[in-house]
Design a protein around this motif. Structure first.
Motif, mmCIF file in Angstrom:
data_model
loop_
_atom_site.group_PDB
_atom_site.id
_atom_site.type_symbol
_atom_site.label_atom_id
_atom_site.label_comp_id
_atom_site.label_asym_id
_atom_site.label_seq_id
_atom_site.Cartn_x
_atom_site.Cartn_y
_atom_site.Cartn_z
ATOM 1 N N GLN A 83 1.757 0.373 3.456
ATOM 2 C CA GLN A 83 1.318 -0.914 2.924
ATOM 3 C C GLN A 83 2.473 -1.887 2.714
ATOM 4 O O GLN A 83 2.257 -3.033 2.341
ATOM 5 C CB GLN A 83 0.580 -0.697 1.597
ATOM 6 C CG GLN A 83 -0.671 0.156 1.713
ATOM 7 C CD GLN A 83 -1.695 -0.460 2.658
ATOM 8 O OE1 GLN A 83 -1.955 -1.662 2.615
ATOM 9 N NE2 GLN A 83 -2.273 0.371 3.523
ATOM 10 N N ARG A 84 3.685 -1.421 2.945
ATOM 11 C CA ARG A 84 4.862 -2.280 2.699
ATOM 12 C C ARG A 84 5.297 -3.052 3.929
ATOM 13 O O ARG A 84 6.282 -3.773 3.885
ATOM 14 C CB ARG A 84 6.019 -1.427 2.178
ATOM 15 C CG ARG A 84 5.754 -0.829 0.791
ATOM 16 C CD ARG A 84 6.924 -0.004 0.318
ATOM 17 N NE ARG A 84 7.132 1.165 1.170
ATOM 18 C CZ ARG A 84 8.195 1.956 1.106
ATOM 19 N NH1 ARG A 84 9.169 1.680 0.254
ATOM 20 N NH2 ARG A 84 8.298 3.011 1.894
ATOM 21 N N GLY A 85 4.598 -2.898 5.040
ATOM 22 C CA GLY A 85 4.912 -3.705 6.211
ATOM 23 C C GLY A 85 5.750 -2.994 7.249
ATOM 24 O O GLY A 85 5.616 -1.784 7.471
ATOM 25 N N PHE A 86 6.644 -3.756 7.883
ATOM 26 C CA PHE A 86 7.405 -3.258 9.025
ATOM 27 C C PHE A 86 8.899 -3.486 8.808
ATOM 28 O O PHE A 86 9.305 -4.385 8.082
ATOM 29 C CB PHE A 86 6.978 -3.972 10.310
ATOM 30 C CG PHE A 86 5.523 -3.800 10.646
ATOM 31 C CD1 PHE A 86 5.100 -2.742 11.436
ATOM 32 C CD2 PHE A 86 4.581 -4.709 10.187
ATOM 33 C CE1 PHE A 86 3.754 -2.586 11.757
ATOM 34 C CE2 PHE A 86 3.235 -4.560 10.501
ATOM 35 C CZ PHE A 86 2.828 -3.499 11.288
ATOM 36 N N ARG A 87 9.700 -2.677 9.507
ATOM 37 C CA ARG A 87 11.154 -2.797 9.445
ATOM 38 C C ARG A 87 11.726 -2.471 10.826
ATOM 39 O O ARG A 87 11.205 -1.601 11.533
ATOM 40 C CB ARG A 87 11.709 -1.829 8.397
ATOM 41 C CG ARG A 87 13.188 -2.028 8.066
ATOM 42 C CD ARG A 87 13.644 -1.016 7.003
ATOM 43 N NE ARG A 87 13.057 -1.272 5.701
ATOM 44 C CZ ARG A 87 13.586 -2.093 4.792
ATOM 45 N NH1 ARG A 87 14.706 -2.742 5.065
ATOM 46 N NH2 ARG A 87 12.998 -2.270 3.627
#
Length: 249
Positions: A83-87
């Motif tokens: 749920q924290r997105g992409f890196r």
């Protein structure tokens, strides 16, 4: 039975000129731009990919951006954090060494098979790709490196096209993309001396003359050259690879 058509040059069209395909979808275009920015280091290894920022950068909607990022997760160039997105995927010398081992294992075997089964049409296509590459890498400069990367990939793929394998091509193309992320650090090392054209010339001449064992050895040395230079520079403290942190892409 007729020989299978050589499809590799057409498969490479998007690499040679990403804007040439008029039917390219917006998602494909965004994916290609993101991938290039990651490979070139404009989006730093380990940096957070915040959708709200990237929407402005690439002038696309959130849905298009997320679809492109999901494809890059499949390429292992981006990591999903729930749920924290992409890196952006980090880089490390250990990963480069692993990539290199896989390339050597797969690519040298594929080259020997290609040389053993390649016909006159394969040799003609290989000659054309080698000549295109040769014109650009004498000398190889920072300004022409982007175009060189495309032609270099095309040459390496044509070396294997005497007996094409779609699965080998998919795997090696992914490994080559990751190798590009490290090569730019090696090319910027001060005092680095390497005659890449001579290496390509040796592989090409051995392949064209049917010397599959010697060609495979020359290809292995060529694949290992950049990782060896970069690993040595890393150990000596002459280069530092970016580490993962909270930077925003």
């Amino acid at each position: 039975m007729a020989k299978r058509a050589f499809l590799i040059p057409s498969l490479m069209d998007d690499t040679l000129d990403p804007s040439s395909d008029a039917t390219r979808t917006l998602t494909e275009k965004t994916y290609t731009e993101l991938r290039t920015d990651i490979i070139e280091g404009r989006l730093l290894p380990g940096s957070k990919l915040r959708v709200e920022h990237l929407r402005q950068r690439y002038a696309v909607g959130a849905g298009t951006l997320r679809e492109s990022l999901t494809r890059l997760v499949s390429d292992a160039l981006v990591t999903a954090e729930g749920q924290r997105g992409f890196r952006v995927s980090p880089i490390a010398i250990e990963d480069l060494e692993d990539i290199t081992r896989l390339r050597v294992h797969i690519e040298t075997h594929a080259l020997r098979e290609s040389i053993r089964h390649g016909d006159d049409h394969w040799r003609s296509e290989l000659r054309a790709s080698y000549e295109d590459l040769s014109r650009l890498e004498q000398p190889l400069t920072r300004d022409n490196r982007g175009r060189w990367e495309a032609l270099n990939l095309r040459f390496h793929e044509m070396l294997l096209a005497g007996r094409p394998s779609p699965w080998e091509l998919k795997i090696l193309r992914m490994l080559a993309r990751h190798g590009e992320r490290y090569r730019r650090y090696a090319m910027d090392l001060p005092g680095a001396v390497r005659d890449v054209h001579a290496e390509h010339a040796e592989i090409y001449e051995l392949a064209m003359s049917g010397q599959d064992a010697r060609a495979a050895l020359a290809l292995e040395a060529h694949i290992c050259a950049t990782p060896q230079v970069l690993s040595r520079a890393f150990r000596e403290g002459r280069v530092r690879l970016p580490a993962a942190d909270d930077r925003t892409g």
